[in-house]
Enzyme design. Structure first.
Site, PDB file in Angstrom:
ATOM      1  N   LYS A 122      52.247   4.111   9.506  1.00  0.00           N
ATOM      2  CA  LYS A 122      51.613   4.923  10.528  1.00  0.00           C
ATOM      3  C   LYS A 122      50.100   4.778  10.487  1.00  0.00           C
ATOM      4  O   LYS A 122      49.410   5.084  11.437  1.00  0.00           O
ATOM      5  CB  LYS A 122      51.961   6.413  10.278  1.00  0.00           C
ATOM      6  CG  LYS A 122      53.419   6.719  10.320  1.00  0.00           C
ATOM      7  CD  LYS A 122      53.676   8.200   9.955  1.00  0.00           C
ATOM      8  CE  LYS A 122      54.550   8.227   8.763  1.00  0.00           C
ATOM      9  NZ  LYS A 122      54.899   9.589   8.300  1.00  0.00           N
ATOM     10  N   ASP A 177      45.562  -0.715   8.563  1.00  0.00           N
ATOM     11  CA  ASP A 177      44.456   0.211   8.315  1.00  0.00           C
ATOM     12  C   ASP A 177      43.564  -0.256   7.169  1.00  0.00           C
ATOM     13  O   ASP A 177      42.348  -0.258   7.270  1.00  0.00           O
ATOM     14  CB  ASP A 177      44.968   1.646   8.055  1.00  0.00           C
ATOM     15  CG  ASP A 177      46.054   1.730   6.977  1.00  0.00           C
ATOM     16  OD1 ASP A 177      46.453   0.682   6.414  1.00  0.00           O
ATOM     17  OD2 ASP A 177      46.526   2.847   6.703  1.00  0.00           O
ATOM     18  N   ASP A 192      44.528  -3.098   0.230  1.00  0.00           N
ATOM     19  CA  ASP A 192      44.232  -2.592  -1.101  1.00  0.00           C
ATOM     20  C   ASP A 192      44.635  -3.658  -2.121  1.00  0.00           C
ATOM     21  O   ASP A 192      43.894  -4.605  -2.347  1.00  0.00           O
ATOM     22  CB  ASP A 192      44.990  -1.268  -1.265  1.00  0.00           C
ATOM     23  CG  ASP A 192      44.609  -0.497  -2.505  1.00  0.00           C
ATOM     24  OD1 ASP A 192      43.418  -0.397  -2.806  1.00  0.00           O
ATOM     25  OD2 ASP A 192      45.518   0.029  -3.185  1.00  0.00           O
ATOM     26  N   LYS A 203      39.438  -3.334   0.643  1.00  0.00           N
ATOM     27  CA  LYS A 203      38.972  -2.979  -0.708  1.00  0.00           C
ATOM     28  C   LYS A 203      39.155  -4.207  -1.590  1.00  0.00           C
ATOM     29  O   LYS A 203      40.091  -4.265  -2.384  1.00  0.00           O
ATOM     30  CB  LYS A 203      39.852  -1.863  -1.283  1.00  0.00           C
ATOM     31  CG  LYS A 203      39.573  -0.459  -0.821  1.00  0.00           C
ATOM     32  CD  LYS A 203      40.491   0.491  -1.611  1.00  0.00           C
ATOM     33  CE  LYS A 203      40.390   1.909  -1.146  1.00  0.00           C
ATOM     34  NZ  LYS A 203      41.413   2.773  -1.810  1.00  0.00           N
ATOM     35  N   ASP A 252      45.911   8.501   5.382  1.00  0.00           N
ATOM     36  CA  ASP A 252      46.360   9.792   4.858  1.00  0.00           C
ATOM     37  C   ASP A 252      46.231   9.882   3.349  1.00  0.00           C
ATOM     38  O   ASP A 252      46.108   8.880   2.643  1.00  0.00           O
ATOM     39  CB  ASP A 252      47.840  10.008   5.216  1.00  0.00           C
ATOM     40  CG  ASP A 252      48.767   9.126   4.370  1.00  0.00           C
ATOM     41  OD1 ASP A 252      48.524   7.898   4.314  1.00  0.00           O
ATOM     42  OD2 ASP A 252      49.706   9.667   3.743  1.00  0.00           O
ATOM     43  N   ARG A 301      45.314  12.417   8.595  1.00  0.00           N
ATOM     44  CA  ARG A 301      45.353  11.270   9.513  1.00  0.00           C
ATOM     45  C   ARG A 301      44.595  11.554  10.806  1.00  0.00           C
ATOM     46  O   ARG A 301      44.072  10.650  11.446  1.00  0.00           O
ATOM     47  CB  ARG A 301      46.802  10.919   9.874  1.00  0.00           C
ATOM     48  CG  ARG A 301      47.626  10.358   8.735  1.00  0.00           C
ATOM     49  CD  ARG A 301      48.903   9.759   9.309  1.00  0.00           C
ATOM     50  NE  ARG A 301      49.936   9.515   8.308  1.00  0.00           N
ATOM     51  CZ  ARG A 301      50.032   8.409   7.574  1.00  0.00           C
ATOM     52  NH1 ARG A 301      49.135   7.451   7.721  1.00  0.00           N
ATOM     53  NH2 ARG A 301      50.999   8.260   6.701  1.00  0.00           N
TER      54      ARG A 301
HETATM   55  P1  IMP Z   1      48.437  -2.701  -0.396  1.00  0.00           P
HETATM   56  O1  IMP Z   1      49.798  -3.304  -0.256  1.00  0.00           O
HETATM   57  O2  IMP Z   1      48.163  -2.239  -1.795  1.00  0.00           O
HETATM   58  O3  IMP Z   1      47.339  -3.574   0.149  1.00  0.00           O
HETATM   59  O4  IMP Z   1      48.558  -1.350   0.372  1.00  0.00           O
HETATM   60  C1  IMP Z   1      47.907  -1.023   1.499  1.00  0.00           C
HETATM   61  C2  IMP Z   1      48.381   0.364   1.885  1.00  0.00           C
HETATM   62  O5  IMP Z   1      48.050   1.330   0.866  1.00  0.00           O
HETATM   63  C3  IMP Z   1      47.669   0.825   3.129  1.00  0.00           C
HETATM   64  O6  IMP Z   1      48.408   0.484   4.272  1.00  0.00           O
HETATM   65  C4  IMP Z   1      47.585   2.321   2.920  1.00  0.00           C
HETATM   66  O7  IMP Z   1      48.741   2.942   3.417  1.00  0.00           O
HETATM   67  C5  IMP Z   1      47.551   2.518   1.436  1.00  0.00           C
HETATM   68  N1  IMP Z   1      46.174   2.766   0.946  1.00  0.00           N
HETATM   69  C6  IMP Z   1      45.454   1.998   0.106  1.00  0.00           C
HETATM   70  N2  IMP Z   1      44.247   2.517  -0.138  1.00  0.00           N
HETATM   71  C7  IMP Z   1      44.173   3.654   0.595  1.00  0.00           C
HETATM   72  C8  IMP Z   1      43.135   4.655   0.785  1.00  0.00           C
HETATM   73  O8  IMP Z   1      42.022   4.611   0.248  1.00  0.00           O
HETATM   74  N3  IMP Z   1      43.453   5.678   1.626  1.00  0.00           N
HETATM   75  C9  IMP Z   1      44.654   5.782   2.251  1.00  0.00           C
HETATM   76  N4  IMP Z   1      45.633   4.870   2.114  1.00  0.00           N
HETATM   77  C10 IMP Z   1      45.399   3.817   1.284  1.00  0.00           C
HETATM   78 MG    MG Z   2      49.463   2.112   5.524  1.00  0.00          MG
END
Ligand code: IMP
Ligand code: MG
Length: 184
Positions: free
Chosen positions: A45, A102, A105, A133, A163, A169
């Site tokens: 979302k 969004d 990470d 990030k 969120d 959100r």
């Molecule tokens: P990744 O697979 O670790 O890159 O995850 C990315 C997902 O983690 C994003 O789509 C977010 O839902 C969540 N996420 C990572 N960092 C944050 C943050 O600082 N705030 C909110 N959601 C985050």
């Molecule tokens: Mg997400």
């Protein structure tokens, strides 16, 4: 002060700053995809607020589609397993796909998704993320976004779709949560 606002330590990007950057990204995508009729895939979302602003900043034809994934365990496990909770409703075979997310990470979600969607025979896959990030990237993940709005440090941000425990959100800006909100 609003009920949500009191949990925010400081604002990172105001509504105006977000929209200004999103419009630049939309203008770039309009140039790059002028005759490609791309399928813009919104990752639910978190990306939905960014997605609707981005789409309205693009002045060439695009298709809309939606996906929901849960990158379960990616905070505690290093396996990076991603599960598709809601799949696309259209075929992307021979289509140019832009995945709209969004935040990147660890990078597990998007590296999985770009592989999965490319295996379905897409003509091309691009990644468009509002936030990145880079310092949090998991070992072995080399993910490069084609379009990236802002780089953020290693702090947890909320608002504009993002969120914490399904809250915040609907804040119109992006802010950093007060640490005591986590430890409650
Ligand atoms: P990744 O697979 O670790 O890159 O995850 C990315 C997902 O983690 C994003 O789509 C977010 O839902 C969540 N996420 C990572 N960092 C944050 C943050 O600082 N705030 C909110 N959601 C985050
Ligand atoms: Mg997400």
């Amino acid at each position: 002060m609003g009920i949500m606002e009191k949990d925010i330590d400081h604002v990172l990007y105001t509504e105006e700053e977000l929209l200004r950057r999103v419009r630049e990204m939309g203008a770039q995508i309009s140039k790059d995809y002028a005759d490609k009729n791309p399928t813009m895939v919104c990752i639910l979302k978190g990306a939905v607020v960014f997605y609707t602003d981005l789409l309205r900043s693009i002045d060439v034809p695009v298709q809309m589609d939606f996906m929901a994934v849960s990158s379960y365990g990616n905070k505690t496990k290093s396996s990076g397993e991603v599960e598709i909770r809601k799949d696309l409703s259209t075929s992307i075979e021979h289509k140019h796909v832009i995945i709209v997310e969004d935040i990147v990470d660890s990078g597990f979600t998007l590296s999985y998704l770009s592989r999965a969607l490319s295996a379905r025979g897409a003509a091309s896959i691009a990644i468009c993320t509002l936030l990145d990030k880079p310092s949090r990237r998991a070992p072995g993940i080399t993910l490069k976004s084609d379009y990236s709005g802002f780089e953020v440090g290693d702090e947890f941000v909320v608002g504009y779709g993002l969120d914490y425990a399904e809250k915040y959100r609907n804040l119109p800006y992006i802010g950093v949560l007060k640490p005591e909100v986590y430890s409650k």
